[in-house]
Design an enzyme around this catalytic site. Structure first.
Site, PDB file in Angstrom:
ATOM      1  N   VAL A 167       0.811  -1.220   0.000  1.00  0.00           N
ATOM      2  CA  VAL A 167       0.000   0.000   0.000  1.00  0.00           C
ATOM      3  C   VAL A 167       0.841   1.265   0.000  1.00  0.00           C
ATOM      4  O   VAL A 167       1.966   1.285   0.485  1.00  0.00           O
ATOM      5  CB  VAL A 167      -0.933   0.052   1.224  1.00  0.00           C
ATOM      6  N   LYS A 219       8.853  -7.812  -3.636  1.00  0.00           N
ATOM      7  CA  LYS A 219       8.488  -6.695  -2.760  1.00  0.00           C
ATOM      8  C   LYS A 219       9.665  -5.733  -2.588  1.00  0.00           C
ATOM      9  O   LYS A 219       9.544  -4.517  -2.707  1.00  0.00           O
ATOM     10  CB  LYS A 219       8.031  -7.235  -1.393  1.00  0.00           C
ATOM     11  N   ASN A 223      10.308  -1.472  -4.186  1.00  0.00           N
ATOM     12  CA  ASN A 223      10.703  -0.244  -3.495  1.00  0.00           C
ATOM     13  C   ASN A 223      12.114   0.211  -3.880  1.00  0.00           C
ATOM     14  O   ASN A 223      12.373   1.408  -3.983  1.00  0.00           O
ATOM     15  CB  ASN A 223      10.585  -0.424  -1.974  1.00  0.00           C
ATOM     16  N   ARG A 226      11.740   2.077  -7.240  1.00  0.00           N
ATOM     17  CA  ARG A 226      11.211   3.446  -7.114  1.00  0.00           C
ATOM     18  C   ARG A 226      12.281   4.370  -6.516  1.00  0.00           C
ATOM     19  O   ARG A 226      12.459   5.501  -6.950  1.00  0.00           O
ATOM     20  CB  ARG A 226       9.970   3.459  -6.208  1.00  0.00           C
ATOM     21  N   HIS A 257      10.329  13.437 -24.626  1.00  0.00           N
ATOM     22  CA  HIS A 257      10.719  12.232 -25.372  1.00  0.00           C
ATOM     23  C   HIS A 257       9.689  11.138 -25.064  1.00  0.00           C
ATOM     24  O   HIS A 257       9.319  10.953 -23.900  1.00  0.00           O
ATOM     25  CB  HIS A 257      12.125  11.808 -24.916  1.00  0.00           C
ATOM     26  N   CYS A 273       9.441   2.710   4.424  1.00  0.00           N
ATOM     27  CA  CYS A 273       9.860   1.611   3.545  1.00  0.00           C
ATOM     28  C   CYS A 273      11.055   1.911   2.636  1.00  0.00           C
ATOM     29  O   CYS A 273      12.026   1.164   2.633  1.00  0.00           O
ATOM     30  CB  CYS A 273       8.669   1.163   2.714  1.00  0.00           C
ATOM     31  N   LYS A 335       6.175  12.934   3.335  1.00  0.00           N
ATOM     32  CA  LYS A 335       5.679  13.256   1.993  1.00  0.00           C
ATOM     33  C   LYS A 335       4.344  13.985   2.137  1.00  0.00           C
ATOM     34  O   LYS A 335       3.782  14.031   3.240  1.00  0.00           O
ATOM     35  CB  LYS A 335       5.567  12.011   1.126  1.00  0.00           C
TER      36      LYS A 335
END
Ligand SMILES: NC(=O)c1ccc[n+]([C@@H]2O[C@H](COP(=O)([O-])OP(=O)(O)OC[C@H]3O[C@@H](n4cnc5c(N)ncnc54)[C@H](O)[C@@H]3O)[C@@H](O)[C@H]2O)c1
Length: 434
Positions: A167, A219, A223, A226, A257, A273, A335
């Site tokens: 999540v 998993k 992360n 990213r 592009h 995470c 964030k």
């Protein structure tokens, strides 16, 4: 009938009793979903104050849709602060912390200690589902260890599955319901039971079968991937600063592009995470540790960003940096639009500024004050009392709220890039790059 068949039939009839271990960010909503799925569910958390709060209806975090979900199902959740209080359980779902230590090595003690507590109380067949993010091979090793400390037979009377949670904080309830899930058993039968159980709650077509090592690695890879993509954008910001150009303009043109999609650079990467999961992958074995080069480098680029922002502030303010002491930090969560401050790059910048003797006023209405983090309640007071405003987190409403104030005598630091177009309204604007 074999234990496996009996166990399987109990899941099909939703007679299995479930216990969610760890009622934090992941475990608490997970338990509500299992209740909604029609199971009898109990929860354990060793944090007594969390348990007390939950018993009195106080939720552990702010998440869209959580209040509504809890209204329906929290009264049905039996909550314990110790394993000895637990009723008979068939399925244990572990949503426990899996941090890293100072040397970036995975800490699995929470999970191992919980599995030992479970081993001490079980008397009949169990399915153990590990939802925590774990080092590669952990689930298999724990199934092996379990077989030595319980008087049950592996794959006949107990089964181990890894099913990672994916999540996005801020959208936990919606994503728990919508996301595809992996179910990786140590054995085929474990995968089958995990698939059956999770499918009965979240829909069979969203649950993908695999082996535990694959689900563990996938998993961690999600992360780490990213994190690496963000590191690329952040490295471009560092290079653009050196060149003396605006990184956002560079990214805007590069993304025209058709096959390029560079992410947003910023103050860094935080949360529970991303800062640890790449390291858990890298440090899963001695062999992976020796081979990995890109993931550790990405981590160190992202970790460098708060210092880069401080460097930008010092360079742009020049002699004023020594003279001006009052800084406002708007946003301390890791964030936008979440209350979570774990590993927040904003907190890192705060500690760097404090080290330079700056007097800080912190504002973030999503975050609760505590003994280490004193937050001001009024944005107006914070803005009026400081000469430098650091717009550290772009909560969706905060830009509009800030721009209601007269900022013509303020220095505004904006690693988020969201105030760039308003730069003429400030005495000075300091972005992530030129
Ligand atoms: N937070 C996220 O957004 C997120 C997303 C995906 C995956 N994950 C993974 O899910 C796992 C759980 O993360 P979280 O954010 O829910 O952590 P958390 O710290 O919010 O919750 C863990 C809970 O476990 C409890 N606990 C610790 N030891 C215990 C024990 N032996 N027995 C019972 N309870 C115990 C703690 O008191 C705490 O309340 C981690 O592996 C994390 O990497 C988290």
């Amino acid at each position: 009938m074999s234990s496996f068949r009996k166990f399987r039939d109990a899941i099909i009839q939703k007679k299995s009793k479930v216990c969610v271990v760890g009622l934090g960010y992941i475990g608490f909503p997970t338990a509500l979903f299992y209740l909604r799925g029609g199971y009898h569910v109990e929860g354990i958390d060793l944090n007594k104050s969390l348990v007390e709060n939950l018993r009195t209806g106080k939720l552990p975090m702010v998440e869209e849709g959580l209040t509504e979900l809890a209204r329906g199902y929290l009264p049905k959740l039996k909550i314990h602060s110790g394993y000895d209080e637990l009723g008979e359980t068939d399925i244990f779902v572990l949503c426990l912390p899996s941090p890293i230590d100072d040397n970036k090595r995975p800490i699995t003690d929470y999970l191992e200690s919980s599995l030992s507590s479970i081993a001490a109380i079980i008397r009949h067949p169990v399915l153990v589902i590990i939802e925590s993010t774990v080092p590669v091979g952990f689930t298999e090793r724990q199934a092996h260890r379990f077989s030595k400390i319980v008087s049950l037979t592996h794959d006949e009377e107990f089964w181990f599955v890894h099913s990672p949670e994916r999540v996005l904080p801020g959208s936990v309830v919606c994503e728990m319901e919508e996301n595809d899930r992996l179910v990786g058993g140590v054995t085929e039968r474990a995968t089958e039971l995990g698939h059956l159980f999770l499918g009965s709650v979240f829909g069979e077509n969203k649950i993908h079968r695999t082996r535990s090592k694959i689900s563990e690695t996938s998993k961690l890879a999600e992360n780490a991937y990213r994190d690496t993509c963000i590191a690329f954008a952040n490295e471009l910001a560092l290079l653009s600063t050196e060149i003396g150009i605006d990184v956002r303009e560079v990214i805007h043109f590069a993304n025209l592009h058709p096959r390029v999609d560079i992410l947003e650079p910023g103050l860094g990467v935080g949360g529970y995470c991303f800062p640890k999961d790449g390291w858990i992958l890298v440090n899963s074995t001695e062999g992976t540790k020796k081979l990995a080069r890109l993931i550790p480098t990405a981590r160190s680029v992202n970790d460098t960003m708060p210092s880069h922002v401080l460097h930008r502030i010092k360079t742009e303010m020049d002699s004023e940096y020594l003279a001006i002491t009052r800084f406002a930090i708007l946003g301390v969560s890791y964030k936008p639009n979440v209350s979570d401050t774990r590993m927040s790059p904003s907190l890192e910048l705060i500690s760097l500024l404090r080290r330079d003797g700056k007097e800080l006023r912190l504002y973030d209405p999503l975050v609760r004050s505590n003994s280490d983090l004193k937050l001001s309640k009024e944005l107006g007071d914070v803005v009026d009392s400081c000469d430098v405003i650091v717009f550290a987190v772009n909560h969706s409403w905060m830009k509009d709220a800030l721009l209601k104030h007269d900022l013509s005598d303020k220095i505004v630091v904006d690693p988020t890039g969201s105030l760039q177009e308003e730069r003429d309204r400030f005495r000075k604007y300091i972005g992530l790059t030129a």
